[in-house]
Write a protein that holds these residues in place. Sequence first.
Motif, PDB file in Angstrom:
ATOM      1  N   ASP A 289      -4.869 -60.044 -25.468  1.00 23.03           N
ATOM      2  CA  ASP A 289      -4.455 -60.477 -24.126  1.00 23.03           C
ATOM      3  C   ASP A 289      -5.658 -60.893 -23.283  1.00 23.03           C
ATOM      4  O   ASP A 289      -5.599 -61.866 -22.523  1.00 23.03           O
ATOM      5  CB  ASP A 289      -3.688 -59.357 -23.410  1.00 23.03           C
ATOM      6  CG  ASP A 289      -2.340 -59.086 -24.075  1.00 23.03           C
ATOM      7  OD1 ASP A 289      -1.884 -59.955 -24.848  1.00 23.03           O
ATOM      8  OD2 ASP A 289      -1.772 -58.008 -23.831  1.00 23.03           O
ATOM      9  N   GLY A 290      -6.742 -60.142 -23.426  1.00 25.13           N
ATOM     10  CA  GLY A 290      -7.967 -60.497 -22.706  1.00 25.13           C
ATOM     11  C   GLY A 290      -8.465 -61.874 -23.118  1.00 25.13           C
ATOM     12  O   GLY A 290      -8.850 -62.692 -22.275  1.00 25.13           O
ATOM     13  N   TYR A 291      -8.427 -62.140 -24.425  1.00 27.79           N
ATOM     14  CA  TYR A 291      -8.894 -63.450 -24.899  1.00 27.79           C
ATOM     15  C   TYR A 291      -7.984 -64.579 -24.427  1.00 27.79           C
ATOM     16  O   TYR A 291      -8.453 -65.684 -24.141  1.00 27.79           O
ATOM     17  CB  TYR A 291      -9.024 -63.468 -26.430  1.00 27.79           C
ATOM     18  CG  TYR A 291     -10.263 -62.758 -26.903  1.00 27.79           C
ATOM     19  CD1 TYR A 291     -11.533 -63.182 -26.486  1.00 27.79           C
ATOM     20  CD2 TYR A 291     -10.195 -61.657 -27.748  1.00 27.79           C
ATOM     21  CE1 TYR A 291     -12.682 -62.531 -26.896  1.00 27.79           C
ATOM     22  CE2 TYR A 291     -11.333 -60.999 -28.169  1.00 27.79           C
ATOM     23  CZ  TYR A 291     -12.575 -61.436 -27.742  1.00 27.79           C
ATOM     24  OH  TYR A 291     -13.715 -60.791 -28.144  1.00 27.79           O
ATOM     25  N   ALA A 292      -6.696 -64.294 -24.329  1.00 27.99           N
ATOM     26  CA  ALA A 292      -5.773 -65.319 -23.833  1.00 27.99           C
ATOM     27  C   ALA A 292      -6.175 -65.712 -22.412  1.00 27.99           C
ATOM     28  O   ALA A 292      -6.236 -66.904 -22.067  1.00 27.99           O
ATOM     29  CB  ALA A 292      -4.347 -64.791 -23.876  1.00 27.99           C
ATOM     30  N   GLU A 293      -6.498 -64.725 -21.630  1.00 23.65           N
ATOM     31  CA  GLU A 293      -6.918 -64.943 -20.239  1.00 23.65           C
ATOM     32  C   GLU A 293      -8.251 -65.726 -20.193  1.00 23.65           C
ATOM     33  O   GLU A 293      -8.391 -66.694 -19.427  1.00 23.65           O
ATOM     34  CB  GLU A 293      -7.071 -63.551 -19.591  1.00 23.65           C
ATOM     35  CG  GLU A 293      -7.422 -63.521 -18.141  1.00 23.65           C
ATOM     36  CD  GLU A 293      -6.406 -64.225 -17.266  1.00 23.65           C
ATOM     37  OE1 GLU A 293      -5.193 -64.156 -17.603  1.00 23.65           O
ATOM     38  OE2 GLU A 293      -6.820 -64.851 -16.275  1.00 23.65           O
TER      39      GLU A 293
END
Length: 467
Positions: A289-293
Amino acid sequence: MKRDDIRQQLTALQAQDVPRHGGSTFAYVYDSGRPDIDALGLEALAMFGESNGLDPTAFPSLLAMERDLVAMAAELLNAPDGFAGTVTSGGTESILLAVQTARDARSDVDRPSMVLPSTAHAAFHKAAHYFGVRAVVVPVDPHTHRADVTAMTAAIEQSTVLVVGSAPSYAHGVIDPISALAAAAAERGVRFHVDACIGGWVLPFLDGVRPWDFSVAGVTSVSVDLHKYAYAPKGVSVLLHRNRTLRQPQFFACADWPGYTMLNSTTQSTRSGGPLAAAWAVTRAHGVDGYAELAKRARAATTRFVDGLPQPLEAVASPESTLVAVRSTDPLVDILVVVDEMQQRGQYVQVQLPFGGDPATMHLSMSAASDQVIEEVLAALVESIDAARDVGPSVVDPALAGAAGALDPATLTDDDFDGLLQIAGLADESGSLALPQRMAPVNALLAIASPALRERLLVAFLDRLTS
Ligand SMILES: *Cc1c(COP(=O)(O)O)cnc(C)c1O
């Protein structure tokens, strides 16, 4: 030396470098804008810097972390059941191994070759050079800068052991037609590698991207660098193969000496556990999720930058991920001068010399942290364009240009190179190296030199730099 003096000197040395943080260094470094996670990564780097990946039975910790990293990459890249992967030291090593593995899988081929689009990363040429695999380079479409499927397909021969596509290409930031290329390779029983070194940790999170990963039938291997958009410290990349059989020739064992039986999965033998552990820590901290952001932020920076590009600059191609190449449409605004002016304003952009009939460009790889500085970057660009107009284009003395054009790099001597380095402004009269503040005159000379002469000249430069 006293420890404090050592620390002081390290700090002083580091002050000479381009900034690693802040989002205004648009090549070499990638900033997530999360100093807390960077610190955690560096903690892991130090913690495992003395550990040795040479023997996974002695350091099972490294094996466990490698399996976790490979599994995460496999999930992001849609690798099917049965995939196999390896953590390497960087994109170049992943590519070297992909080429070596493709070559060694084909003992039936005497003089192996590979088909590359002209935009394939230089690491493939290095692999060609190291492993004696002939590079068959096929020009990309002059308008889209994407690989030309018809021409690439026609270039596949009996001796072809590998076909390559990029997702995206470094120079133009566009994604090659992976599905069509992979199908053409598969139809002829040839391996197909996707170089996703720079895009592999971004594209999975963007909308509307044409299929480019293992979801495409015929893709046999993919490389993705964790020290780029996974925001891990340097020295870590992943090479994934569709299955273990495809990976097999990558491994090297040697029992033909009296010491330990050497057993390696990469070109390195002793290899630090540091970068691997750091990547393990950083990827777990950001999470999917962090990488998506982060990917969305880097993408937003890219879009805002391209939308805001002032006249007479334009993007060479509409970016499909987070990389942009910018050219000038006005001969009075020299892009090489614009690059210098940007650097003087603390914006570290990268020169790409003219190639294959295309003019010089300015490259930017956007980080997540770049999003917060785009206004500043665009303001600096407006100033830089004005300044470049005032300075005027870098012109190479016509006599010099003629002389440079006539040189055959193959026959030049060491003395010739000393002279040329002086003419190019890379050395002073005494022969000692002098890097000018302004690189545009140097780049203008390199720009009119053939690629072969550029290579020889820069090798001569590096030779003196490291002597
Ligand atoms: C960076 C890059 C490479 C080479 O990776 P290194 O980590 O610099 O060795 C290869 N291919 C592409 C597309 C890249 O962006």
